[in-house]
Design a protein around this motif. Structure first.
Motif, PDB file in Angstrom:
ATOM      1  N   GLU A 226       2.846  -6.234   3.588  1.00 15.18           N
ATOM      2  CA  GLU A 226       3.236  -4.958   4.191  1.00 15.18           C
ATOM      3  C   GLU A 226       4.529  -4.436   3.554  1.00 15.18           C
ATOM      4  N   ASP A 227       5.508  -5.375   3.367  1.00 17.97           N
ATOM      5  CA  ASP A 227       6.763  -4.945   2.733  1.00 17.97           C
ATOM      6  C   ASP A 227       6.526  -4.444   1.322  1.00 17.97           C
ATOM      7  N   SER A 228       5.673  -5.159   0.591  1.00 15.83           N
ATOM      8  CA  SER A 228       5.381  -4.728  -0.796  1.00 15.83           C
ATOM      9  C   SER A 228       4.703  -3.376  -0.803  1.00 15.83           C
ATOM     10  N   SER A 229       3.776  -3.199   0.144  1.00 14.55           N
ATOM     11  CA  SER A 229       3.057  -1.908   0.201  1.00 14.55           C
ATOM     12  C   SER A 229       4.031  -0.780   0.523  1.00 14.55           C
ATOM     13  N   ARG A 230       4.970  -1.075   1.464  1.00 14.81           N
ATOM     14  CA  ARG A 230       5.961  -0.060   1.824  1.00 14.81           C
ATOM     15  C   ARG A 230       6.866   0.264   0.635  1.00 14.81           C
ATOM     16  N   ILE A 231       7.255  -0.798  -0.077  1.00 13.28           N
ATOM     17  CA  ILE A 231       8.118  -0.581  -1.251  1.00 13.28           C
ATOM     18  C   ILE A 231       7.402   0.250  -2.297  1.00 13.28           C
ATOM     19  N   VAL A 232       6.117  -0.060  -2.487  1.00 17.76           N
ATOM     20  CA  VAL A 232       5.342   0.698  -3.476  1.00 17.76           C
ATOM     21  C   VAL A 232       5.217   2.158  -3.060  1.00 17.76           C
ATOM     22  N   GLU A 233       4.933   2.350  -1.761  1.00 18.52           N
ATOM     23  CA  GLU A 233       4.803   3.725  -1.266  1.00 18.52           C
ATOM     24  C   GLU A 233       6.126   4.480  -1.445  1.00 18.52           C
ATOM     25  N   ASP A 234       7.248   3.767  -1.099  1.00 15.80           N
ATOM     26  CA  ASP A 234       8.554   4.428  -1.285  1.00 15.80           C
ATOM     27  C   ASP A 234       8.805   4.739  -2.754  1.00 15.80           C
ATOM     28  N   ALA A 235       8.410   3.821  -3.605  1.00 15.00           N
ATOM     29  CA  ALA A 235       8.614   4.053  -5.053  1.00 15.00           C
ATOM     30  C   ALA A 235       7.797   5.238  -5.534  1.00 15.00           C
ATOM     31  N   ILE A 236       6.558   5.295  -5.030  1.00 11.75           N
ATOM     32  CA  ILE A 236       5.695   6.434  -5.431  1.00 11.75           C
ATOM     33  C   ILE A 236       6.305   7.755  -4.964  1.00 11.75           C
ATOM     34  N   LYS A 237       6.820   7.707  -3.691  1.00 13.80           N
ATOM     35  CA  LYS A 237       7.447   8.923  -3.173  1.00 13.80           C
ATOM     36  C   LYS A 237       8.644   9.333  -4.020  1.00 13.80           C
ATOM     37  N   GLU A 238       9.442   8.345  -4.388  1.00 13.64           N
ATOM     38  CA  GLU A 238      10.608   8.670  -5.216  1.00 13.64           C
ATOM     39  C   GLU A 238      10.184   9.215  -6.569  1.00 13.64           C
ATOM     40  N   ILE A 239       9.138   8.581  -7.126  1.00 13.45           N
ATOM     41  CA  ILE A 239       8.646   9.063  -8.437  1.00 13.45           C
ATOM     42  C   ILE A 239       8.142  10.492  -8.324  1.00 13.45           C
TER      43      ILE A 239
END
Length: 268
Positions: A226-239
């Motif tokens: 879940e943490d990894s998925s959240r981090i990925v989602e946040d990274a995508i949002k930032e990108i």
């Protein structure tokens, strides 16, 4: 001996019918054999009264033999008067009758003694049978009592186990008989059950520990995912935000060309 003495008397009658040396010798031989048989019989007699009868018969036979030895030569030679011969023969007949009476008494006493011995033996056999029966009955009762006691011990041990469910209990039994084998088998059964349940509990505890560890690891993996998925989602949002910023800040080439020289384009 009674039958043999009867043969002797018959030989005397034969002598009187045919008086000669041969028939006289036969009578003497029979009387001497009768006395020998009487002596052999006396050696086997225990009763005092019968011993006295034997002595009386032996004495009478001696008198009879002496009278015959004295009379027979005179009869053979026909040298004795008729009256004297009849007198001597009458004396011998009386002696013979006494001999026969004592022999009959001896026979009757022997038969009576034999019956008494048989009755005594039957009595002894009856007592022996009764004693044997009582001993066998006592032994049987003792064996039955011990067997019932042993069975009672086994029964109480089984009932105690059923009531308490305690696998640690054992039946104490010291007698060396058939029941001891059954007791040993029952104790071995309890021991095997105890070990089996202990092993099962130990295995169950290990399985529970492994299951707990697997469950904890699975939960941690889920959380990490879940943490990894959240981090990925946040990274995508930032990108995407950076991308939009870049797109917004970058003017089209045609727009740039239309801007007069010297005009500074400032993005608000």
């Amino acid at each position: 001996i009674v039958a043999k003495y009867l043969n002797t008397r018959i030989s005397v009658y034969q002598f009187l019918r045919t008086p000669n040396n041969e028939t006289a010798s036969k009578v003497i031989d029979n009387l001497e054999k009768n006395r020998q048989d009487l002596a052999a019989l006396k050696s086997n007699i225990k009763r005092e009264e019968n011993l006295k009868r034997c002595d009386a018969v032996n004495s009478l036979m001696g008198q009879y033999l002496d009278s015959f030895k004295a009379l027979s030569p005179k009869i053979i030679s026909n040298s004795i008067p008729k009256e004297e011969q009849d007198k001597e023969l009458k004396k011998m007949v009386d002696i013979g009758a006494n001999i026969q009476k004592h022999l009959d008494d001896l026979k009757e006493s022997a038969e009576k003694g034999g019956k008494e011995i048989m009755a005594s033996m039957e009595h002894i056999l009856a007592i022996s049978f009764l004693i044997s029966f009582l001993v066998a009955f006592a032994v049987n009762m003792l064996i039955t009592r011990n067997l019932l006691h042993s069975i009672q011990i086994l029964k109480e041990g089984i009932v105690s186990f059923v009531q308490t469910k305690d696998l640690r209990q054992r039946i104490a039994y010291d007698n060396k008989d058939e029941i001891r084998e059954m007791v040993n088998e029952f104790n071995m059964l309890l021991e095997n059950l105890e070990h089996t349940i202990k092993d099962a509990k130990h295995t169950s505890g290990e399985n529970a520990s492994v299951s707990h560890e697997l469950s904890s690891t699975s939960i941690q993996i889920g959380r990490n995912a879940e943490d990894s998925s959240r981090i990925v989602e946040d990274a995508i949002k930032e990108i995407n935000a950076i991308k939009g910023f870049i797109e917004d800040t970058a003017a089209p080439e045609s727009f740039i060309k239309d801007i007069p020289p010297g005009v500074l384009l400032i993005k608000q």
